[in-house]
Enzyme design. Sequence first.
Site, PDB file in Angstrom:
ATOM      1  N   ASN A  10     -26.613   1.279 -16.408  1.00 53.48           N
ATOM      2  CA  ASN A  10     -27.148   1.227 -17.772  1.00 53.48           C
ATOM      3  C   ASN A  10     -28.647   1.462 -17.676  1.00 53.48           C
ATOM      4  OD1 ASN A  10     -28.014   0.604 -20.325  1.00 53.48           O
ATOM      5  ND2 ASN A  10     -27.400  -1.554 -20.272  1.00 53.48           N
ATOM      6  N   LYS A  12     -30.771   1.751 -19.963  1.00 55.37           N
ATOM      7  CA  LYS A  12     -31.520   1.101 -21.055  1.00 55.37           C
ATOM      8  C   LYS A  12     -32.552   2.072 -21.628  1.00 55.37           C
ATOM      9  CE  LYS A  12     -30.426  -3.336 -19.068  1.00 55.37           C
ATOM     10  NZ  LYS A  12     -30.759  -4.744 -18.899  1.00 55.37           N
ATOM     11  N   HIS A 100     -23.929  -5.316 -25.779  1.00 55.08           N
ATOM     12  CA  HIS A 100     -24.893  -5.757 -24.774  1.00 55.08           C
ATOM     13  C   HIS A 100     -25.747  -6.879 -25.364  1.00 55.08           C
ATOM     14  CE1 HIS A 100     -28.091  -5.770 -21.828  1.00 55.08           C
ATOM     15  NE2 HIS A 100     -27.271  -5.115 -21.024  1.00 55.08           N
ATOM     16  N   GLU A 102     -28.760  -7.440 -25.184  1.00 51.16           N
ATOM     17  CA  GLU A 102     -30.017  -6.981 -25.795  1.00 51.16           C
ATOM     18  C   GLU A 102     -29.781  -6.487 -27.214  1.00 51.16           C
ATOM     19  OE1 GLU A 102     -31.002  -4.380 -22.562  1.00 51.16           O
ATOM     20  OE2 GLU A 102     -31.291  -6.131 -21.284  1.00 51.16           O
ATOM     21  N   GLU A 172     -21.995 -10.435 -18.256  1.00 48.25           N
ATOM     22  CA  GLU A 172     -23.421 -10.395 -17.928  1.00 48.25           C
ATOM     23  C   GLU A 172     -24.097 -11.682 -18.397  1.00 48.25           C
ATOM     24  OE1 GLU A 172     -24.750  -5.981 -17.460  1.00 48.25           O
ATOM     25  OE2 GLU A 172     -25.112  -6.616 -19.520  1.00 48.25           O
ATOM     26  N   GLY A 178     -32.189  -8.772 -15.560  1.00 48.99           N
ATOM     27  CA  GLY A 178     -33.584  -8.372 -15.389  1.00 48.99           C
ATOM     28  C   GLY A 178     -34.481  -9.456 -14.811  1.00 48.99           C
ATOM     29  N   SER A 218     -28.886  -8.396 -12.454  1.00 45.21           N
ATOM     30  CA  SER A 218     -29.638  -8.317 -11.193  1.00 45.21           C
ATOM     31  C   SER A 218     -28.775  -7.918  -9.996  1.00 45.21           C
ATOM     32  CB  SER A 218     -30.368  -9.640 -10.912  1.00 45.21           C
ATOM     33  OG  SER A 218     -31.295  -9.922 -11.937  1.00 45.21           O
TER      34      SER A 218
HETATM   35  P1  13P Z   1     -30.319  -5.750 -14.529  1.00 42.90           P
HETATM   36  O1  13P Z   1     -29.432  -5.159 -13.464  1.00 42.90           O
HETATM   37  O2  13P Z   1     -31.643  -5.069 -14.635  1.00 42.90           O
HETATM   38  O3  13P Z   1     -30.411  -7.239 -14.404  1.00 42.90           O
HETATM   39  O4  13P Z   1     -29.584  -5.442 -15.947  1.00 42.90           O
HETATM   40  C1  13P Z   1     -28.262  -5.793 -16.109  1.00 42.90           C
HETATM   41  C2  13P Z   1     -27.798  -5.236 -17.402  1.00 42.90           C
HETATM   42  O5  13P Z   1     -28.167  -5.699 -18.453  1.00 42.90           O
HETATM   43  C3  13P Z   1     -26.881  -4.082 -17.354  1.00 42.90           C
HETATM   44  O6  13P Z   1     -26.353  -3.822 -18.608  1.00 42.90           O
END
Ligand code: 13P
Length: 256
Positions: A10, A12, A100, A102, A172, A178, A218
């Site tokens: 992803n 982002k 997601h 976010e 997740e 992150g 992560s």
């Molecule tokens: P990270 O791998 O940067 O922690 O992000 C995970 C994520 O949100 C994938 O959709």
Amino acid sequence: MSRKPIIAGNWKMHNTTKESVELTKGIIEGIKDLNKDSLPEIVIAPVFTSLCSVACELKECKEIALSSQNCYYEPKGAFTGEISLDMLKDLNVTNVIIGHSERRQYFKEDDEMINKKAIAILENGLTPIICCGETLEQREMGVTDSHVSSQIVKALENIEPSEIEKVVIAYEPIWAIGTGKTCDSQEANRVIKVIRNTIAQVAGNAVAEKVRILYGGSVKPSTIVEQMAQSDIDGALVGGASLKAEDFVEIIKGAM
Ligand code: 13P
């Protein structure tokens, strides 16, 4: 029951089109000498504006599937700023990430909207990658299991078991996204089993055994082997580490 692993990146809100194409080329180059038969399903999810160019780059590459990071559920109309599934199919997109954390947090997407998107994605013959996960506060309150179960039940409402078996779920934990703080593999596996049990209650055991459930938060080259060794973790949804071709390819190797 063997479920084919999935490693999904992803990206982002990162990368211009030129950077997305470079990254795609790097991944193609990185996997070209690997044994095709033991590769996991590989999925990459660039920003909307890069999908067309990345799709072009993937024309000759059968090993990497294209995903968008979102979609809208209506087929067309006055929905300024949104993208329909027909528009995505036009670009050879086969997967769509929905729900997601976010998008839930910053864009106020709720379970009802995620369910509408899941239904529309399946009706269009694409694969939804449905994300779920708890906040640190919810984990500390001891409501992780009930929270993720409720997210999954609501996301799958009014979907036939024969369609549910096609969805991909990504667990997740929000506190692991992150932050560099990966969720302990055994604990991620435990929650993923809770999710699988929830799917069994909604759609039966046989369907639950088929659904691929990924871990995200992560994920790094150094964590993937232990994660993939767990009984119920069927792959990874990778954020930060999917932005570097070498790291993403290492993660793919860890799933072989
Ligand atoms: P990270 O791998 O940067 O922690 O992000 C995970 C994520 O949100 C994938 O959709």
